[in-house]
Design an enzyme around this catalytic site. Structure first.
Site, PDB file in Angstrom:
ATOM      1  N   LYS A  36     -14.507  55.627  27.754  1.00  0.00           N
ATOM      2  CA  LYS A  36     -15.737  56.429  27.838  1.00  0.00           C
ATOM      3  C   LYS A  36     -15.473  57.689  27.192  1.00  0.00           C
ATOM      4  O   LYS A  36     -16.416  58.214  26.317  1.00  0.00           O
ATOM      5  CB  LYS A  36     -16.203  56.682  29.188  1.00  0.00           C
ATOM      6  N   LYS A  94     -16.903  43.941  27.321  1.00  0.00           N
ATOM      7  CA  LYS A  94     -17.340  43.883  28.642  1.00  0.00           C
ATOM      8  C   LYS A  94     -18.988  44.111  28.514  1.00  0.00           C
ATOM      9  O   LYS A  94     -19.327  45.092  27.753  1.00  0.00           O
ATOM     10  CB  LYS A  94     -16.599  44.737  29.441  1.00  0.00           C
ATOM     11  N   LYS A 143     -23.383  48.476  31.712  1.00  0.00           N
ATOM     12  CA  LYS A 143     -25.083  49.328  31.813  1.00  0.00           C
ATOM     13  C   LYS A 143     -25.094  50.527  30.736  1.00  0.00           C
ATOM     14  O   LYS A 143     -26.160  50.639  30.434  1.00  0.00           O
ATOM     15  CB  LYS A 143     -25.468  49.460  33.186  1.00  0.00           C
TER      16      LYS A 143
HETATM   17  P1  ATP Z   1     -20.971  51.737  33.407  1.00  0.00           P
HETATM   18  O1  ATP Z   1     -21.043  51.331  32.130  1.00  0.00           O
HETATM   19  O2  ATP Z   1     -21.600  52.840  33.859  1.00  0.00           O
HETATM   20  O3  ATP Z   1     -19.451  51.944  33.759  1.00  0.00           O
HETATM   21  P2  ATP Z   1     -21.047  49.074  34.622  1.00  0.00           P
HETATM   22  O4  ATP Z   1     -21.993  47.932  34.491  1.00  0.00           O
HETATM   23  O5  ATP Z   1     -19.339  48.782  34.277  1.00  0.00           O
HETATM   24  O6  ATP Z   1     -21.341  50.482  34.114  1.00  0.00           O
HETATM   25  P3  ATP Z   1     -20.100  50.045  37.346  1.00  0.00           P
HETATM   26  O7  ATP Z   1     -21.004  50.685  38.181  1.00  0.00           O
HETATM   27  O8  ATP Z   1     -19.090  50.818  36.683  1.00  0.00           O
HETATM   28  O9  ATP Z   1     -21.127  49.114  36.250  1.00  0.00           O
HETATM   29  O10 ATP Z   1     -19.643  48.934  37.862  1.00  0.00           O
HETATM   30  C1  ATP Z   1     -20.229  48.179  39.207  1.00  0.00           C
HETATM   31  C2  ATP Z   1     -19.359  46.891  39.633  1.00  0.00           C
HETATM   32  O11 ATP Z   1     -19.916  45.908  38.773  1.00  0.00           O
HETATM   33  C3  ATP Z   1     -18.070  47.252  39.412  1.00  0.00           C
HETATM   34  O12 ATP Z   1     -17.455  46.292  40.728  1.00  0.00           O
HETATM   35  C4  ATP Z   1     -17.744  46.335  38.430  1.00  0.00           C
HETATM   36  O13 ATP Z   1     -16.330  46.144  38.211  1.00  0.00           O
HETATM   37  C5  ATP Z   1     -18.736  45.221  38.226  1.00  0.00           C
HETATM   38  N1  ATP Z   1     -18.881  45.134  36.650  1.00  0.00           N
HETATM   39  C6  ATP Z   1     -19.441  45.972  35.928  1.00  0.00           C
HETATM   40  N2  ATP Z   1     -19.316  45.275  34.704  1.00  0.00           N
HETATM   41  C7  ATP Z   1     -19.281  43.963  34.912  1.00  0.00           C
HETATM   42  C8  ATP Z   1     -19.232  42.841  34.022  1.00  0.00           C
HETATM   43  N3  ATP Z   1     -19.279  42.839  32.625  1.00  0.00           N
HETATM   44  N4  ATP Z   1     -18.622  41.596  34.846  1.00  0.00           N
HETATM   45  C9  ATP Z   1     -18.533  41.809  36.115  1.00  0.00           C
HETATM   46  N5  ATP Z   1     -18.432  42.632  36.911  1.00  0.00           N
HETATM   47  C10 ATP Z   1     -18.890  43.686  36.354  1.00  0.00           C
HETATM   48 MG    MG Z   2     -17.882  50.377  34.772  1.00  0.00          MG
END
Ligand code: ATP
Ligand code: MG
Length: 330
Positions: free
Chosen positions: A112, A195, A198
């Site tokens: 990030k 990955k 969001k």
């Molecule tokens: P950000 O980009 O803000 O980090 P994010 O999509 O990674 O957003 P988080 O809020 O960091 O979401 O994570 C919430 C949950 O979703 C965590 O348990 C994380 O491991 C899971 N998660 C996030 N992205 C994935 C993915 N691509 N596949 C499976 N699990 C995911």
């Molecule tokens: Mg994340």
């Protein structure tokens, strides 16, 4: 002893299929495995620049998505991190027991911060894993269901717990990250080596996308050379990701999903089957989300959840304060 479970999602943006398949979908089972604390990690969302109205709307969405996924407020405690001030208080103590060297090695921080102006990286982004460790520690959680990307932070929490317990005697519970066998790392549809996240909108399927958009996104997902539907992350990352999505939606193992497409040699047909599976899975979920947003049932759930969570969290904080020698004159 019964398990204590903790998991959270940060309201940094619109939730994706990765969040759903990695965590949300499994909540009905997770909440039956022990006493669970499920939260909206809103303080964590401030670690990157975000508009106040977006933060609010994203937080409401996560609450509604948790409930739509089947979280039962009579079984699990659902709350906003910022409603339980104990998180921030414990953070002030625990930041002294994690080291800058450790924090600078965290993949999430490196990913990030690399995209940012190096002179304006907030301290919160760097110190994020301290607060996350506090989230876990406060509830004596031994099980932390997460996607693969968060495992490193849970490992760091384990280091912190061991360090603290060695110094002050057995105080904190040692947590363990638990991942789903299928779906722990859903990849971007436009770059299957990255990955799905969001906060990085490339190749995402959003849980709020309409079914037509979801179909379109899956039909135009990046695939690989050849025509075989085979799980091979190195040579066929695109097909492997779609197979994972299919398997997860249908509650199959990867092997079972592969077997279903043994005779299929047309990527187009395969993608259509994946799109059907995702739409079948998300359609009822989206309907429930819409109802919850309309009847606003999440407000009362969050209020009650904060009261329950605070009781548990405060008890841990008192224990920690005593151990480190903070004087209690109350
Ligand atoms: P950000 O980009 O803000 O980090 P994010 O999509 O990674 O957003 P988080 O809020 O960091 O979401 O994570 C919430 C949950 O979703 C965590 O348990 C994380 O491991 C899971 N998660 C996030 N992205 C994935 C993915 N691509 N596949 C499976 N699990 C995911
Ligand atoms: Mg994340």
């Amino acid at each position: 002893m019964a398990h204590r479970i903790l998991t959270g999602i940060k309201p940094t943006g619109q939730l994706t299929l990765g969040n759903y398949l990695g965590v949300l979908k499994h909540l009905p089972k997770i909440q039956n495995d022990g006493e669970s604390f499920i939260f909206i990690a809103d303080l964590h969302a401030l670690t990157l620049p975000i508009e106040p109205n977006d933060l609010k709307q994203n937080s409401i969405d996560i609450a509604a998505f948790y409930l739509a996924a089947g979280l039962d407020p009579n079984k699990a405690t659902l709350f906003l991190q910022s409603s339980v001030s104990t998180h921030a208080e414990l953070n002030a103590i625990m930041q002294n027991y994690l080291y800058m060297g450790e924090l600078s090695r965290m993949t999430q921080f490196k990913d990030k911060s690399s995209k940012m102006n190096q002179n304006s990286i907030g301290l919160g982004l760097f110190a994020y894993p301290v607060l996350m460790a506090c989230d876990i520690i406060l509830y004596d959680a031994d099980i932390v269901p997460v996607g693969e990307d968060q495992v490193q932070h849970v490992e760091l929490t384990r280091d912190l717990v061991n360090r603290f317990n060695n110094r002050y005697g057995e105080t904190l519970v040692l947590p363990k990250a638990v991942m789903q066998k299928v779906g722990a790392r859903i990849m971007s549809l436009s770059d299957p080596n990255k990955k799905m996240s969001k906060s990085d909108p490339k190749g995402d399927i959003y849980l709020k996308d309409d079914l037509k958009t979801i179909r379109k996104k899956i039909m135009s997902a990046v695939t690989d050379m050849g025509d075989e539907i085979k799980y091979d992350q190195v040579n066929k990352p695109g097909i492997s990701n779609l197979l994972t999505i299919y398997a997860c939606c249908k509650d199959l193992t990867i092997q079972e999903a592969e077997n279903q497409f043994k005779e299929c040699h047309r990527y187009g047909d395969f993608k259509k089957a994946v799109a059907d599976a995702v739409c079948d899975e998300l359609e009822p979920f989206q309907k429930r989300y819409q109802e919850i947003i309309e009847n606003k049932s999440y407000i009362d759930v969050l209020k009650q959840g904060a009261i329950k969570a605070k009781k548990v969290a405060d008890a841990t904080l008192i224990k920690v304060k005593k151990k480190v020698g903070l004087l209690d004159v109350e």
